[in-house]
Design a protein around this motif. Structure first.
Motif, PDB file in Angstrom:
ATOM      1  N   LEU A 174      37.864 -72.781  81.387  1.00 19.78           N
ATOM      2  CA  LEU A 174      38.478 -71.307  80.791  1.00 19.78           C
ATOM      3  C   LEU A 174      39.336 -71.381  79.468  1.00 19.78           C
ATOM      4  N   SER A 175      39.075 -72.396  78.832  1.00 22.93           N
ATOM      5  CA  SER A 175      39.920 -72.543  77.742  1.00 22.93           C
ATOM      6  C   SER A 175      39.767 -71.647  76.677  1.00 22.93           C
ATOM      7  N   ASN A 176      40.706 -71.122  76.142  1.00 26.68           N
ATOM      8  CA  ASN A 176      40.878 -70.051  74.943  1.00 26.68           C
ATOM      9  C   ASN A 176      40.499 -70.908  73.769  1.00 26.68           C
ATOM     10  N   GLU A 177      40.819 -72.009  73.758  1.00 26.26           N
ATOM     11  CA  GLU A 177      40.299 -72.612  72.473  1.00 26.26           C
ATOM     12  C   GLU A 177      38.595 -72.672  72.194  1.00 26.26           C
ATOM     13  N   ILE A 178      38.450 -72.675  71.272  1.00 26.18           N
ATOM     14  CA  ILE A 178      36.882 -72.580  70.794  1.00 26.18           C
ATOM     15  C   ILE A 178      36.564 -73.727  70.191  1.00 26.18           C
ATOM     16  N   LYS A 179      35.516 -74.442  70.701  1.00 29.67           N
ATOM     17  CA  LYS A 179      35.069 -75.644  70.385  1.00 29.67           C
ATOM     18  C   LYS A 179      33.575 -75.398  69.948  1.00 29.67           C
ATOM     19  N   ASN A 180      33.000 -75.849  68.522  1.00 27.22           N
ATOM     20  CA  ASN A 180      31.784 -75.965  68.297  1.00 27.22           C
ATOM     21  C   ASN A 180      31.249 -74.547  68.203  1.00 27.22           C
ATOM     22  N   ALA A 181      31.841 -73.575  67.671  1.00 29.82           N
ATOM     23  CA  ALA A 181      31.495 -72.398  67.186  1.00 29.82           C
ATOM     24  C   ALA A 181      30.233 -72.426  66.188  1.00 29.82           C
ATOM     25  N   ASN A 182      29.448 -71.569  66.424  1.00 27.26           N
ATOM     26  CA  ASN A 182      28.356 -71.656  65.047  1.00 27.26           C
ATOM     27  C   ASN A 182      29.023 -70.725  63.950  1.00 27.26           C
ATOM     28  N   LEU A 183      28.855 -71.474  62.899  1.00 24.35           N
ATOM     29  CA  LEU A 183      29.295 -71.094  61.873  1.00 24.35           C
ATOM     30  C   LEU A 183      27.968 -70.957  60.879  1.00 24.35           C
ATOM     31  N   VAL A 184      27.838 -69.679  59.994  1.00 26.09           N
ATOM     32  CA  VAL A 184      26.841 -69.774  58.988  1.00 26.09           C
ATOM     33  C   VAL A 184      27.473 -69.527  57.578  1.00 26.09           C
ATOM     34  N   VAL A 185      27.043 -70.150  56.566  1.00 29.52           N
ATOM     35  CA  VAL A 185      27.832 -70.149  55.176  1.00 29.52           C
ATOM     36  C   VAL A 185      26.819 -69.539  54.361  1.00 29.52           C
ATOM     37  N   CYS A 186      27.372 -68.554  53.398  1.00 24.89           N
ATOM     38  CA  CYS A 186      26.573 -68.148  52.324  1.00 24.89           C
ATOM     39  C   CYS A 186      27.157 -68.315  50.913  1.00 24.89           C
ATOM     40  N   ASP A 187      26.525 -69.135  50.442  1.00 25.95           N
ATOM     41  CA  ASP A 187      27.386 -69.809  49.077  1.00 25.95           C
ATOM     42  C   ASP A 187      26.554 -69.318  48.005  1.00 25.95           C
ATOM     43  N   TYR A 188      27.229 -68.133  47.207  1.00 19.21           N
ATOM     44  CA  TYR A 188      26.611 -67.785  46.148  1.00 19.21           C
ATOM     45  C   TYR A 188      27.113 -68.648  44.859  1.00 19.21           C
ATOM     46  N   ALA A 189      28.395 -69.297  45.010  1.00 21.80           N
ATOM     47  CA  ALA A 189      29.060 -69.766  43.994  1.00 21.80           C
ATOM     48  C   ALA A 189      28.731 -71.274  43.778  1.00 21.80           C
ATOM     49  N   ARG A 190      28.298 -72.147  44.817  1.00 18.63           N
ATOM     50  CA  ARG A 190      27.882 -73.382  44.556  1.00 18.63           C
ATOM     51  C   ARG A 190      28.774 -74.165  43.573  1.00 18.63           C
ATOM     52  N   ASP A 191      29.993 -74.207  43.662  1.00 18.18           N
ATOM     53  CA  ASP A 191      31.017 -74.665  42.690  1.00 18.18           C
ATOM     54  C   ASP A 191      32.012 -75.702  43.612  1.00 18.18           C
ATOM     55  N   ASP A 192      32.558 -76.427  42.722  1.00 18.88           N
ATOM     56  CA  ASP A 192      33.538 -77.334  43.585  1.00 18.88           C
ATOM     57  C   ASP A 192      34.381 -76.655  44.591  1.00 18.88           C
ATOM     58  N   ALA A 193      34.896 -75.457  44.206  1.00 18.21           N
ATOM     59  CA  ALA A 193      35.858 -75.014  45.219  1.00 18.21           C
ATOM     60  C   ALA A 193      35.026 -74.334  46.470  1.00 18.21           C
ATOM     61  N   SER A 194      33.966 -74.050  46.548  1.00 15.33           N
ATOM     62  CA  SER A 194      33.318 -73.350  47.538  1.00 15.33           C
ATOM     63  C   SER A 194      32.816 -74.753  48.396  1.00 15.33           C
ATOM     64  N   GLN A 195      32.323 -75.738  47.611  1.00 15.98           N
ATOM     65  CA  GLN A 195      31.651 -76.849  48.348  1.00 15.98           C
ATOM     66  C   GLN A 195      32.939 -77.890  48.806  1.00 15.98           C
TER      67      GLN A 195
END
Lengths: 368, 305, 247
Positions: free
Chosen positions: A40-61
């Motif tokens: 019953l852990s409140n920690e979350i492990k392996n949550a699914n994340l989706v990324v939408c990267d319009y920048a595709r630059d150093d910072a976002s990467q």
């Protein structure tokens, strides 16, 4: 004195020969710790994340890289368009999305500020908050990294420091709470049940018609449970520290001393309940309803007390486990000494004395 | 001074709704084997609990060995032996452990008074490591008696010790009580069994909280006011009805093999007229004989008063 | 030929390795008062439970009121009455409420309930106590009421488990008056008791010792057989050699 010891010995016999109760006594805390700790852990492990990267630059990467190595999340997909985010959420498997606008890095370099968007599936607000926090932390981390490289005149950075628990582990919250709950429940339930059973079986009559002070009889019943509770506590402690990576910074001696005080408080409560009822059923009912439910609600480890309306906060002051919870956290996690918790200790001491006095007064030297 | 004395003791429950003991008075002398005979709910347990200081009476005075039950309860609790109904023992302790516990409870040891319980304990000794909960009714009874005696009490209170126990054990138990009398212990026993009344030195018959009479069984039975007859014939159930319809019969109760009857008026030809009546009703094998009344007959008579 | 209402053939009940009831075989006839005696622990209660449909036997056959004890326990329960010393009526309901409750359970129609209630109250003389809580009734009255309630639905057989335990002598006899009345109305009575004088009131007696039926006959025949003056002596003779006694 010899008689007292005889009584205690008898009580130990009773306890160890009642296998079902013994199972409850030890099984319950272990089960709770394991459940709370792992399942019953409140920690979350392996949550699914989706990324939408319009920048595709150093910072976002860079940020995306950080996200991908984080344990709490895994990048499910990199989307081509933010319109796909909703579809991803609809599958139910994705809980959070991050969107980098075009020109993210450029914005940072030139305007010294940039925005990225975090979209969370808030149908589970707790998870959403937690995940958002994870991401915020990572972003802040990155922000700190790049800020170091370039002197920025007007920089507003939010410094978030998670005190004592930077990794947001669940155990530190739950373990002291479970300790408080288990000790309270076990001591109150077991003591009151043991005494009431004696009344029901009729052996209480025999004890009364004897030279022995019957109040001492009752006290002798508390002794095995005191010992067993300490054992229980140790088991819980060992499990939490070694299995759940819970920190323990304070003095072990102080911890056991305070725990002993709390156990006695709980035992006195059990005593009081047993004085007031004569059937096992009502003793159990009062213990469970009168103890377990308020303890769960008002100790403070499941629901923060500070968030509750004032009247409920006052009620929580009456629950012994609340005070012990504060003390336990102070010692274990914050590593504080008696100076910081003397007020809470005094409260527990007061409660114990009060309960014992009332029990003594209410104790019936006759059957009616 | 009587060893156990009750004077106008009354006890109610539920704020006066239930009258368990109603103006009860009797005395037990030192060394007597005294029986309190009555059915369930007659008030036996209430009286015993008042005497062992477990309950406060609503009215009246009582004393055990001269100590008042209300004000000097500690002294009484130090010295009496008590065996409550259902033989309260610790079910999950063994025979040995139970005995040792009760000895310690009274600040003594098993060895100190072993001679007193020797004969009784011998019968359960082979089971001394068995848990009390696993003993048969008869063995529990013996163990409970030992535990009540282990501190050599001067007065022993046994509340329905033979209820729920097999008939053989019951007989053995009363034999043990007779032996204990020789030790000079005053014993009060309560029982619903009328046949056990005859085994006591003196008895008090109690019904619905009221004492019907207190005396020796012999005096009680000799005080029976009428002549009592036992009668039997073919078809006992019909006989009962027909006897009750016979004008001269004042009481008629079934007593197993025979019915016990008494006549309203003392006529010399009572038997003959009854015989004729029954023969006219086609009864066979009619037998009528005069008998000495038993405690049960007396109890019934007293209940009707 | 008398109708057999209870038939058992080598009926046995085992609990693990312990045989509580061992191969008992007997018949009970309609309208009989059948005394089922035995010391505590002899197996009486276990045997009765099997006959009442409360416990499935380990082996052997039996039928009660024509229904099989293995497969038709529900039908048995509907066709018998039962009363025990330990439980009879609800103490916190009134006399009337108890009667109505049990009548309802037995499936009696409202008109029948009214008629039966009146009849019962008349027979017991409890007109004034209709609205008294059963718990407040004098001890003997509870027994009599419980018995009347147990036969409210006119069952073929009524099982009585030590119904007169601890009751005063007069009530005991009044109780047996009720039993006689029921027997006269063709209800078969299956009764256990510890009072040996009550054994005399039965048409036939069976005695269980150590799980077996060791004697089965009328009281007078048993006394002849064991050369005993009373049923008490017969009982003592048979029970003395018993190896088992109850918990």
């Amino acid at each position: 004195m010899k008689q007292f010891i005889t009584f205690i010995r008898k009580e130990f016999y009773h306890v160890f020969r009642d296998q079902k109760t013994l199972l409850l006594l030890f099984g319950l805390p272990i089960a709770q710790i394991v459940l709370f700790g792992f399942a019953l852990s409140n920690e979350i492990k392996n949550a699914n994340l989706v990324v939408c990267d319009y920048a595709r630059d150093d910072a976002s990467q860079c940020i995306i890289q950080k996200l991908s190595v984080n344990q709490n999340m895994q990048i499910e997909k990199v989307l081509l368009s933010h319109t796909q985010i909703e579809a991803a959420f609809k599958t139910g498997k994705v809980k959070i999305a991050i969107v980098f606008p075009a020109g993210f890095n450029a914005s940072l370099q030139h305007f010294h500020t940039a925005t990225l968007q975090v979209i969370a599936d808030a149908s589970d607000p707790n998870t959403a908050t937690t995940l958002t926090n994870y991401i915020s932390n990572i972003v802040k981390e990155y922000q700190q990294e790049i800020t170091r490289l370039t002197p920025m005149p007007l920089q507003v950075t939010t410094q978030v420091r998670m005190l004592y628990n930077p990794e947001l582990k669940g155990a530190t919250n739950f373990v002291p709470g479970v300790m408080a709950l288990v000790l309270l429940l076990v001591c109150v339930l077991m003591t009151s049940a043991s005494i009431v059973r004696e009344k029901e079986k009729g052996t209480m009559e025999l004890l009364l018609v004897s030279p022995f002070n019957p109040f001492l009889v009752i006290v002798s019943k508390a002794v095995p449970y005191f010992a067993l509770s300490l054992v229980n506590l140790t088991v819980i402690l060992l499990l939490s520290v070694f299995l759940l990576d819970m920190p323990f910074h304070g003095s072990l001696l102080l911890f056991y001393a305070e725990s002993s005080l709390f156990i006695i408080t709980a035992l006195s409560l059990g005593l009081l309940i047993s004085n007031s009822t004569s059937s096992l059923q009502s003793a159990m009912l009062i213990s469970l309803m009168g103890m377990l439910v308020p303890a769960m609600l008002f100790t403070g480890f499941m629901f923060p007390i500070e968030n509750m309306p004032m009247p409920l906060q006052w009620i929580s002051q009456l629950i012994p486990s609340k005070w012990y919870y504060t003390i336990a956290k102070a010692i274990m996690i914050k590593g504080l000494g008696i100076a910081a918790i003397w007020k809470e200790t005094l409260v527990l001491l007061g409660m114990t004395t009060g309960l014992l006095l009332v029990s003594l007064k209410k104790f019936n030297i006759r059957l009616q | 001074m009587a060893e156990v004395l009750l004077e106008h003791i009354s006890k109610t429950y539920n704020r006066g709704a239930v009258l368990a003991a109603d103006d009860v008075s009797f005395a037990v002398e030192k060394g007597e084997l005294f029986g309190l005979i009555g059915a369930d709910g007659a008030g036996k347990t209430s009286i015993f609990r008042v005497l062992t200081t477990l309950l406060l009476p609503d009215a009246g005075h009582a004393s055990v060995q001269g100590y008042d039950v209300t004000t000097q309860y500690k002294a009484i609790r130090h010295s009496v032996g008590y065996m409550p109904g259902k033989f309260s023992l610790y079910q999950d302790l063994t025979v040995e452990e139970n005995l040792r516990f009760f000895a310690t409870l009274f600040n003594t040891t098993v060895e100190a008074n072993y001679d007193l319980i020797k004969d009784i304990y011998r019968q359960i000794e082979p089971f001394k490591t068995r848990r009390a909960g696993k003993l048969s009714g008869g063995m529990k009874q013996k163990l409970a008696l030992c535990c009540a005696l282990i501190h050599r009490p001067q007065v022993l209170f046994l509340d329905e010790p033979t209820t729920g126990v097999d008939t053989v054990s019951r007989k053995e138990f009363w034999q043990m009580l007779q032996t204990l009398r020789q030790e000079g212990i005053t014993i009060l026993v309560s029982t619903p069994y009328m046949d056990e009344a005859a085994l006591c030195e003196r008895i008090a018959l109690i019904q619905r909280g009221k004492i019907l009479t207190v005396d020796t069984p012999a005096k009680i039975t000799s005080a029976y006011p009428d002549k009592l007859y036992a009668i039997r014939a073919s078809s006992m159930s019909h006989l009962l009805t027909d006897l009750r319809n016979f004008k001269n019969i004042s009481s008629c109760y079934a007593f197993g093999e025979y019915h016990h009857i008494s006549f309203q008026r003392h006529n010399n030809d009572n038997k003959e007229s009854l015989l004729q009546y029954l023969q006219a009703k086609q009864y066979q094998n009619i037998e009528i004989k005069e008998i000495a009344p038993s405690v049960e007959d007396c109890f019934i008579k007293l209940m009707q008063a | 030929m008398k109708e057999v209402v209870i038939n058992t053939n080598r009926l046995t009940k085992k609990f693990g390795s312990f045989t509580a009831v061992s191969n008992i075989s007997f018949d009970v006839y309609a309208g009989e008062i059948f005394g089922f005696l035995g010391a505590n622990g002899a197996g009486k209660t276990t045997a009765m439970r099997m006959l009442c449909g409360l416990s499935i036997p380990s082996s052997g056959t039996a039928s009660v009121a024509g229904f099989d004890v293995y497969k038709e326990t529900e039908k048995i329960k509907r066709n018998i009455g039962y009363m025990s010393q330990k439980f009879s009526l609800y103490e916190d309901l009134t006399v009337l409420e108890n009667i109505r409750f049990f009548a309802g359970i037995y499936g009696l129609r409202n008109t029948a309930i009214k008629q039966k209630t009146d009849q019962l109250v008349q027979q017991l003389g409890m007109q004034k106590e209709l609205n008294t809580l059963v718990g407040a009734l004098p001890p003997g009255w509870k027994q009599k009421l419980a018995f009347s309630v147990a036969i409210l639905h006119d069952p073929k057989i009524v099982f009585l488990d030590e119904p007169t335990g601890g009751v005063d002598p007069v009530t005991r006899r009044q109780f047996w008056d009720l039993i006689y009345a029921a027997s006269a109305a063709s209800i078969t009575i299956f009764v256990t008791t510890h009072y040996m004088d009550e054994a005399e009131y039965c048409d036939r007696i069976s005695m269980m010792v150590d799980g077996e039926v060791k004697a089965l006959d009328s009281p007078s025949q048993l006394k002849k057989q064991y050369k005993a003056a009373s049923m008490d002596d017969v009982f003592f003779e048979l029970a003395r050699g018993a190896k088992r006694s109850a918990d």
